[in-house]
Write a protein that holds these residues in place. Structure first.
Motif, short mmCIF file in Angstrom:
data_model
loop_
_atom_site.label_atom_id
_atom_site.label_comp_id
_atom_site.label_asym_id
_atom_site.label_seq_id
_atom_site.Cartn_x
_atom_site.Cartn_y
_atom_site.Cartn_z
N PRO A 111 -9.99 31.34 -9.92
CA PRO A 111 -10.40 29.96 -9.61
C PRO A 111 -9.23 29.10 -9.17
CG PRO A 111 -10.31 30.31 -11.97
CD PRO A 111 -10.12 31.64 -11.34
N SER A 127 -10.42 23.14 -8.85
CA SER A 127 -11.88 23.28 -8.75
C SER A 127 -12.61 22.74 -9.96
CB SER A 127 -12.23 24.77 -8.59
OG SER A 127 -11.93 25.47 -9.79
N CYS A 145 -12.35 24.29 -12.78
CA CYS A 145 -12.45 25.45 -13.65
C CYS A 145 -11.08 25.72 -14.28
CB CYS A 145 -12.94 26.67 -12.88
SG CYS A 145 -14.54 26.40 -12.06
N CYS A 191 -16.90 22.80 -14.36
CA CYS A 191 -16.73 23.98 -13.50
C CYS A 191 -18.09 24.37 -12.93
CB CYS A 191 -16.13 25.13 -14.32
SG CYS A 191 -15.93 26.65 -13.36
N LEU A 232 -18.99 26.85 -11.36
CA LEU A 232 -19.23 28.28 -11.25
C LEU A 232 -19.89 28.87 -12.47
CD1 LEU A 232 -15.85 29.36 -9.62
CD2 LEU A 232 -17.98 28.74 -8.49
N GLY A 237 -17.35 27.65 -5.33
CA GLY A 237 -16.10 27.71 -6.07
C GLY A 237 -15.28 28.91 -5.61
N THR A 238 -14.14 29.06 -6.20
CA THR A 238 -13.29 30.18 -5.82
C THR A 238 -13.95 31.50 -6.18
OG1 THR A 238 -11.33 28.84 -6.19
CG2 THR A 238 -11.01 31.22 -6.13
#
Length: 907
Positions: A639, A643, A645, A757, A759, A885-886
């Motif tokens: 991540p 972000s 996260c 986050c 994700l 997200g990543t």
């Protein structure tokens, strides 16, 4: 008749000034002049000749001594005329019998050459400077100063010689003495190197030879020399030093003119009465008269040579009767240069009046004898080593080695011949195998002794490793035949399984997992295995044998026994490669990107659009594998720090110290996942940094928590390091003191919150166990911990529970006409990786219905769009920065029912 009593009075006061210089006019000296009221013949000597009038020099030390004189202007005489004579000149002609290595000069300011004129203001004051470094033996030396005074009375002038004796006391040199021995004292035996501090100040003019005589009659010459002594004892050593000098042993002259016309010799017919004055570097020395004749020679001379230039002055001695006599005639001075190193022979020179020669010889000027003693001592004796717990111990136990009750000045411990630094007590705690011995010096002795080596045997029982048999049982490899006991501790405490003492545990209840097993050696040493989490592989099945266009197939698994927190993922392999059966074939599937998670508790639903990239039509094995939900490969997901996260973990550091600790402040270093570092000064508040000294003692360490704002050394990981905190961290420190330093880091709890986050849908928490490190005196240490990537939403294989189930084959029959509707080479997604904003480029070969969707690696749809009918080159700009997200993502494109996919990474 000469004025044999015509003399002057020296009023002498001595001052000794020591300086490292030869006879140079620039030698600084302080003078003290004496005064005297009554002039009498001779020299007034202090009642204590060892005090003022004795020149004191130290052997081997450069010295400058000024002997100062006040010359009288008048002199009372009674013969041959009674009256007061006027002293016109005083000449210091030479200084002889100086200790070897010393030389002299006269005051160059008040003297014209070596002559003083007392009738002048400055002519009453003169000085002789004696300087250099002597290597003569200690003792009192009598130095002769040759002086000639000239005066007049009632019109009659005459000169007279007056010797002056000075006393030079040579003091012994400082230090350990002329004889140097290394070592002077040894134990058992030794090869002793002999040398001497004595050396010539002029190796050319005063060569020195050294000879040694030892206790056993053997001899040696030179310096340095060595001698082996093989047994204890006291051994005398005699060193003889012979200091040689070159000297003028003979002289001759041939007169050719200059002595006439004179009141004594009116013509050349009358012979002169020749004599010579010779200066070998320490002033003029007269050969004395030798009767009449033009050619004369002298033998038996002993004029030391202290210069490579010899001056010869020829004189005609006249009768010196008071009425008709005349002073001696000076026929002039010639100089002779002696080329060194000297090879022997005669040397001469001439002028218009004479031709004179000198003969040089060498002789031992001084012999010095010194004695010393070599001492070879017997070794000390010590008690044998004693082990408190015996010389054989179990791994993890210890035994204390001790030297007994004898008192020791020095103790050194060795392991396998290497010194154990810092261990100087008479006891040593041992936990490792090896050969141990001690070097000790008993109180009152200087000889070290080595104890016999004691072998410490550490019986380390290898830790059992539980493995799975081919038929599903558990077993341990036990080549040493140790006693075995199996334990069930699923309930939280180790419970021996009755009768389970064989290498194999054939049957067990999985609900009692995890299991452990112990080994016990015949000596009673025990080792316990790590808990073994039982994972039983199950089988798989599918609700169809093939997957076609628009269809779905559910692949299920059953009969798996998994630990809490584990799940099942599916590894895909081709029919040619066969099903996944081990980590090697599993790694191939991971590398291909052919691992997908279960989408429900029992399996996964597949369709043509959800197949991984690269899976084309054909037969494939789908193999179920166990996976741990919270273990993630950072390549699959890493991540971005921005972000949301981000871990909220805190790093707390407790520092404890004993007296004597010195923590080097800049050595307390935090190393971050990217390799960058920060030290203690960098991480504390700015207003506290200047208060930290270079080394921190125990008192300041104890105060640190109360001084630092917040009352503790706790720091958010993201406050210490602004980059991605996921990865390996380390802490190191250096203790240069004598106390012990302890660094403790409590458990690190890392949480990523779902509300920040995008994700994840629920908070994810990982606890990293705390640790303690002890840093011994004068040593450094470091520890590390790893913060795993969060969030973790992709199950990966767990090596601790490596279970691979039976595979199911599935035929893939998805559309294959993709090349008819799109130029596959034109399909590009850029940039890749990206930040969620990218461009999709593709060339549609004929008018077709185009749709695309974006989903994550878990198969969840993130975005979908129907583009309607398209034809030709298309550039589709897609911006999903707020949605992605990543991580890894897939874009699936449907063109008239034909599917084609591209993977991309969002950073």
């Amino acid at each position: 008749m000469k004025f044999r009593k015509l003399l002057f009075l020296f009023a002498i006061t001595l001052f000794v000034s020591k300086t490292y210089s030869q006879c140079s006019s620039g030698v600084p000296s302080t003078s003290i002049w004496g005064t005297i009221d009554d002039f009498t013949l001779g020299v007034t000597i202090d009642s204590d000749p060892w005090d003022i009038d004795t020149l004191k020099v130290t052997q081997g030390v450069d010295t400058s001594i000024i002997v100062q004189a006040l010359f009288p202007k008048k002199q009372n005489i009674t013969s041959p005329i009674n009256g007061t004579a006027t002293i016109n000149s005083i000449e210091i002609q030479g200084v002889s019998n100086l200790p070897l290595g010393l030389s002299w000069r006269t005051d160059s300011v008040n003297a014209s050459s070596n002559t003083y004129h007392p009738q002048n203001t400055n002519g009453r004051y003169g000085a002789i400077t004696v300087c250099g470094s002597t290597f003569s033996a200690p003792g009192l030396k009598v130095v002769n100063v040759a002086i000639e005074g000239c005066g007049s009375i009632s019109g009659i002038s005459d000169c007279a010689a007056q010797p002056l004796q000075l006393y030079v006391l040579v003091l012994p040199g400082t230090g350990s003495g002329p004889v140097q021995m290394s070592p002077p004292i040894s134990c058992d035996s030794a090869t002793v190197q002999f040398n001497t501090t004595l050396s010539s100040t002029d190796e050319i003019l005063n060569p020195v030879s050294y000879s040694w005589q030892f206790h056993d009659g053997t001899t040696a010459t030179g310096k340095p020399v060595s001698k082996f002594y093989g047994a204890p004892g006291n051994y005398p050593v005699k060193m003889t030093v012979e200091i040689s000098e070159y000297y003028i042993s003979a002289a001759s002259t041939a007169f050719t003119g200059g002595w006439y016309p004179d009141i004594e010799e009116l013509t050349a017919v009358q012979d002169p009465e020749p004599y010579l004055k010779i200066d070998g570097g320490n002033g003029w020395v007269s050969t004395g008269g030798a009767g009449s004749g033009r050619n004369k020679s002298w033998t038996g001379l002993n004029i030391p040579l202290t210069s490579d230039t010899i001056k010869i002055q020829a004189w005609d001695e006249d009768t010196n009767t008071p009425i008709i006599g005349s002073p001696d005639d000076n026929l002039g001075t010639v100089s002779v240069y002696v080329p060194f190193p000297y090879v022997g022979g005669q040397f001469g020179a001439s002028n218009n009046n004479h031709a004179s020669t000198v003969t040089l010889s060498i002789q031992v000027a001084e012999t010095l004898v010194y004695w010393d003693t070599v001492k070879i001592l017997p070794p000390s004796t010590v008690n044998p080593l004693v082990a408190s717990n015996g010389f054989t111990i179990c791994g993890g136990d210890s035994t204390e080695l001790s030297l007994g009750a004898t008192s020791y000045d020095l103790v050194k411990w060795f392991k396998d011949g290497v010194e154990i630094l810092g261990e100087t007590n008479s006891t040593l705690m041992v936990t490792d195998a090896g050969f141990y011995n001690a070097e000790v010096v008993e109180t009152g002795s200087i000889c070290p002794s080595l104890t016999d080596s004691a072998e410490i045997i550490v019986e380390v029982v290898s830790t059992p490793t539980i493995m799975v048999t081919s038929n599903g049982g558990l077993y341990v490899d036990n080549p040493n035949g140790f006693d075995v006991q199996w334990y069930a501790n699923g309930s939280g405490s180790a419970i021996p399984i009755p009768g389970a003492t064989a290498d194999t545990l054939a049957t067990f209840n999985p609900l009692n997992a995890p299991f452990t097993v112990s080994f016990t050696s015949p000596l009673g040493c025990e080792a316990l295995s790590a808990p073994f989490a039982v994972c039983v592989a199950g089988i798989s099945s599918a609700d169809a044998t093939s997957l076609g266009v628009g269809g779905e197939v559910t692949i299920s698994h059953e009969d798996f026994y998994l630990n809490s927190g584990f799940d099942v993922a599916w590894a895909i392999s081709t029919e040619a490669d066969g099903p996944v059966t081990d980590m090697t074939s599993l790694q191939t599937a991971i590398d291909n990107g052919w691992v997908i998670p279960s989408s429900n508790d029992s399996g996964v639903v597949l369709n043509c659009g959800s197949l991984p990239d690269g899976v084309e039509n054909g037969d494939y094995y789908f193999t179920p594998i166990s996976a741990e939900a919270l273990v993630i490969d950072s390549i699959i997901h890493q991540p971005n720090v921005d972000s949301g996260c981000i871990s909220d973990a805190q790093l707390c550091l407790d520092i404890a110290a004993t007296d004597g600790v010195l923590l080097v402040a800049d050595s307390l270093i935090f190393t971050f996942p990217d390799g960058s570092t920060a030290n203690l000064r960098d991480i504390v508040p700015a207003n506290f940094q200047s208060l930290i000294p270079d080394t921190i003692n125990k008192a300041l360490i104890d105060m640190l928590p109360s001084i630092v704002p917040g009352g503790s050394l706790c720091f958010p990981l993201t406050g210490l390091y602004s980059g991605n905190p996921n990865g390996t961290w380390s802490i190191s420190a250096l203790n240069v003191g004598t106390g012990s330093l302890t660094l403790t880091v409590p458990n690190i709890v890392s949480t990523v919150y779902a509300d920040s986050c995008p994700l994840i849908t629920q908070d994810q928490v990982i606890t990293i166990p705390g640790f303690t490190v002890n840093i011994a005196p004068n040593s450094s240490s470091s520890v590390s911990f790893t913060l795993p990537p969060l969030p973790s939403n992709f199950p990966t294989i767990n090596n601790a529970c490596n279970v691979i189930g039976s595979a199911t084959m599935l035929s893939i029959n998805c559309p294959t006409g993709i090349s008819d509707v799109i130029d596959e080479g034109s399909l590009t997604l850029y940039p890749n990786p990206n930040n969620g904003s990218f461009t999709l480029k593709m060339d549609i070969l004929k008018e077709s219905s185009v749709k695309y969707s974006v989903y994550d690696v878990a198969g969840r749809t993130i975005f979908a769009k129907d583009m309607g009918y398209q034809n030709g080159m298309i550039y589709e700009n897609i911006n999903l920065q707020n949605n992605l997200g990543t991580g890894f993502y897939v874009i699936s494109i449907d063109i008239d029912g034909n599917l084609i996919q591209k993977h991309f990474i969002v950073k």
